[in-house]
Design a protein around this motif. Structure first.
Motif, PDB file in Angstrom:
ATOM      1  N   UNK A  36       0.775  -1.318  -0.172  1.00  0.00           N
ATOM      2  CA  UNK A  36       0.042  -0.071   0.097  1.00  0.00           C
ATOM      3  C   UNK A  36       0.806   1.310   0.037  1.00  0.00           C
ATOM      4  N   UNK A  37       1.867   1.305   0.928  1.00  0.00           N
ATOM      5  CA  UNK A  37       2.753   2.409   0.742  1.00  0.00           C
ATOM      6  C   UNK A  37       3.510   2.790  -0.622  1.00  0.00           C
ATOM      7  N   UNK A  38       3.960   1.591  -0.990  1.00  0.00           N
ATOM      8  CA  UNK A  38       4.603   1.580  -2.406  1.00  0.00           C
ATOM      9  C   UNK A  38       3.745   2.225  -3.364  1.00  0.00           C
ATOM     10  N   UNK A  39       2.382   1.722  -3.449  1.00  0.00           N
ATOM     11  CA  UNK A  39       1.381   2.043  -4.649  1.00  0.00           C
ATOM     12  C   UNK A  39       1.002   3.619  -4.454  1.00  0.00           C
ATOM     13  N   UNK A  40       1.055   4.072  -3.093  1.00  0.00           N
ATOM     14  CA  UNK A  40       0.757   5.358  -2.828  1.00  0.00           C
ATOM     15  C   UNK A  40       2.087   6.415  -3.235  1.00  0.00           C
ATOM     16  N   UNK A  41       3.215   5.743  -3.022  1.00  0.00           N
ATOM     17  CA  UNK A  41       4.478   6.630  -3.264  1.00  0.00           C
ATOM     18  C   UNK A  41       4.597   6.622  -4.903  1.00  0.00           C
ATOM     19  N   UNK A  42       4.320   5.545  -5.492  1.00  0.00           N
ATOM     20  CA  UNK A  42       4.390   5.648  -6.980  1.00  0.00           C
ATOM     21  C   UNK A  42       3.562   6.524  -7.679  1.00  0.00           C
ATOM     22  N   UNK A  43       2.192   6.725  -7.166  1.00  0.00           N
ATOM     23  CA  UNK A  43       1.161   7.401  -7.750  1.00  0.00           C
ATOM     24  C   UNK A  43       1.758   8.762  -7.607  1.00  0.00           C
ATOM     25  N   UNK A  44       2.078   9.157  -6.493  1.00  0.00           N
ATOM     26  CA  UNK A  44       2.662  10.789  -6.035  1.00  0.00           C
ATOM     27  C   UNK A  44       3.909  11.006  -6.976  1.00  0.00           C
ATOM     28  N   UNK A  45       4.749   9.996  -7.338  1.00  0.00           N
ATOM     29  CA  UNK A  45       5.956  10.514  -7.852  1.00  0.00           C
ATOM     30  C   UNK A  45       5.589  10.666  -9.476  1.00  0.00           C
ATOM     31  N   UNK A  46       4.744   9.648  -9.883  1.00  0.00           N
ATOM     32  CA  UNK A  46       4.093   9.756 -11.251  1.00  0.00           C
ATOM     33  C   UNK A  46       3.182  10.934 -11.544  1.00  0.00           C
ATOM     34  N   UNK A  47       2.466  11.532 -10.616  1.00  0.00           N
ATOM     35  CA  UNK A  47       1.632  12.641 -10.871  1.00  0.00           C
ATOM     36  C   UNK A  47       2.565  13.848 -10.666  1.00  0.00           C
ATOM     37  N   UNK A  48       3.496  13.950  -9.810  1.00  0.00           N
ATOM     38  CA  UNK A  48       4.118  14.989  -9.447  1.00  0.00           C
ATOM     39  C   UNK A  48       5.142  15.504 -10.612  1.00  0.00           C
ATOM     40  N   UNK A  50       5.855  13.230 -13.456  1.00  0.00           N
ATOM     41  CA  UNK A  50       5.758  12.563 -14.764  1.00  0.00           C
ATOM     42  C   UNK A  50       6.527  11.387 -14.994  1.00  0.00           C
ATOM     43  N   UNK A  51       7.191  10.905 -13.995  1.00  0.00           N
ATOM     44  CA  UNK A  51       7.962   9.695 -14.205  1.00  0.00           C
ATOM     45  C   UNK A  51       7.112   8.328 -14.347  1.00  0.00           C
ATOM     46  N   UNK A  52       7.845   7.212 -14.630  1.00  0.00           N
ATOM     47  CA  UNK A  52       7.286   6.014 -14.683  1.00  0.00           C
ATOM     48  C   UNK A  52       7.667   5.405 -13.163  1.00  0.00           C
ATOM     49  N   UNK A  53       6.949   4.814 -12.243  1.00  0.00           N
ATOM     50  CA  UNK A  53       7.194   4.019 -11.141  1.00  0.00           C
ATOM     51  C   UNK A  53       6.628   2.881 -10.956  1.00  0.00           C
ATOM     52  N   UNK A  54       7.708   2.145 -11.276  1.00  0.00           N
ATOM     53  CA  UNK A  54       7.465   0.439 -10.848  1.00  0.00           C
ATOM     54  C   UNK A  54       7.723   0.218  -9.200  1.00  0.00           C
ATOM     55  N   UNK A  55       6.929  -0.751  -9.012  1.00  0.00           N
ATOM     56  CA  UNK A  55       7.038  -1.216  -7.602  1.00  0.00           C
ATOM     57  C   UNK A  55       7.165  -2.740  -7.451  1.00  0.00           C
ATOM     58  N   UNK A  56       8.093  -3.046  -6.541  1.00  0.00           N
ATOM     59  CA  UNK A  56       8.189  -4.461  -6.073  1.00  0.00           C
ATOM     60  C   UNK A  56       8.182  -4.765  -4.736  1.00  0.00           C
ATOM     61  N   UNK A  57       7.183  -5.486  -4.210  1.00  0.00           N
ATOM     62  CA  UNK A  57       6.849  -5.658  -2.924  1.00  0.00           C
ATOM     63  C   UNK A  57       7.703  -6.795  -2.645  1.00  0.00           C
ATOM     64  N   UNK A  58       8.763  -6.596  -1.387  1.00  0.00           N
ATOM     65  CA  UNK A  58       9.675  -7.543  -1.264  1.00  0.00           C
ATOM     66  C   UNK A  58      10.235  -7.219  -0.006  1.00  0.00           C
ATOM     67  N   UNK A  59      10.547  -8.226   0.912  1.00  0.00           N
ATOM     68  CA  UNK A  59      11.164  -8.230   2.083  1.00  0.00           C
ATOM     69  C   UNK A  59      12.409  -8.838   1.730  1.00  0.00           C
ATOM     70  N   UNK A  60      13.479  -7.876   2.200  1.00  0.00           N
ATOM     71  CA  UNK A  60      14.896  -8.202   1.682  1.00  0.00           C
ATOM     72  C   UNK A  60      15.553  -9.125   2.702  1.00  0.00           C
ATOM     73  N   UNK A  61      14.948  -9.639   3.938  1.00  0.00           N
ATOM     74  CA  UNK A  61      15.411 -10.454   5.040  1.00  0.00           C
ATOM     75  C   UNK A  61      15.044 -11.934   4.113  1.00  0.00           C
ATOM     76  N   UNK A  62      14.344 -12.080   3.328  1.00  0.00           N
ATOM     77  CA  UNK A  62      13.733 -13.201   2.691  1.00  0.00           C
ATOM     78  C   UNK A  62      14.845 -13.619   1.277  1.00  0.00           C
TER      79      UNK A  62
END
Length: 257
Positions: A36-48, A50-62
């Motif tokens: 949810x946080x990734x999606x919100x940030x991606x939308x903010x950066x894209x709207x503000x 005009x860049x493409x914002x890709x998201x990867x949901x990942x736990x780097x401990x895994x």
């Protein structure tokens, strides 16, 4: 447009990197645990910006999640020009009082992820004769910590990055170890570290830390220590005898990193 992959971009220094790089025109790949946080940030950066914002949901401990991020970095059809290994955490408290599982997770995020993702990104950058890697370390890595092994992990990040920077000199690829001091983020609260007694002059702003790191990277430096107060601390820690550094650190740490 260039592309930057940033781990841990939803708060603190990582969030400042995401916004600054998007403002500079980078498309971004955002890697964090909370979708949810990734999606919100991606939308903010894209709207503000005009860049493409890709998201990867990942736990780097895994391991499986780290493998997915590494695969993205190796994708030469969608090359990553700047890797920011920002994700990291501290367990806080005494070493012997921490659960081993928590210490192992800290090691996987702070060390293994930095090693694996840098290893995935570097061959393509070297082949293209261009690219940047910023590994977020800490001023804590210059001092011995008797607490949670956080300082040891950050000492490794700094040494690892300095070595690669020397080994790739002249290749067109730049590597930087960013070693900030205490920065106004959620980091210390999450680690249950009380910073109320720290003088204001030693509290850094995340945007300032990111600005200084990018300036140092583009000047060809291998280590960035934002703030004159922390530059002085890093210099002193390297000049003093190690036995004296250990004694001072032992008196001031009070069991915490």
């Amino acid at each position: 447009m260039p592309t930057a992959l940033i781990t841990g971009p939803t708060s603190g220094i990582g969030l400042s990197f995401a916004r600054r790089l998007a403002a500079e025109g980078y498309d971004v790949v955002l890697v964090a645990r909370t979708e949810s946080k990734l999606s919100s940030l991606a939308a903010e950066l894209g709207d503000r910006y005009g860049v493409e914002a890709e998201t990867i949901t990942a736990d780097l401990a895994e391991a499986a999640d780290r493998d997915r991020v590494a695969a993205r970095l190796r994708d030469e059809e969608r090359p990553v020009d700047l890797l920011v290994n920002n994700a990291g955490f501290s367990t806080g408290g005494h070493f012997e009082r921490n659960e081993f599982s928590a210490l192992r997770s800290q090691l996987e995020v702070n060390v293994t992820a930095v090693l694996q993702l840098t290893h995935a990104a570097l061959p393509g950058m070297l082949a293209r004769r261009g690219g940047d890697v910023i590994n977020v370390s800490s001023i804590a890595g210059f001092l011995p910590g008797r607490g949670s092994t956080y300082t040891a992990s950050k000492a490794w990040v700094t040494s690892f990055t300095e070595g690669l920077a020397a080994g790739t000199r002249g290749s067109g690829v730049r590597l930087l170890a960013l070693c900030p001091g205490f920065t106004r983020t959620e980091f210390h609260e999450r680690a249950d570290i009380d910073m109320s007694g720290l003088p204001r002059s030693f509290r850094l702003d995340a945007d300032f830390v990111v600005h200084e790191s990018l300036r140092d990277l583009r000047r060809g430096r291998a280590v960035s220590v934002p703030g004159n107060q922390y530059k002085a601390l890093a210099s002193v820690s390297r000049l003093l005898p190690r036995w004296l550094v250990r004694r001072v650190a032992g008196r001031t740490a009070r069991g915490r990193d």
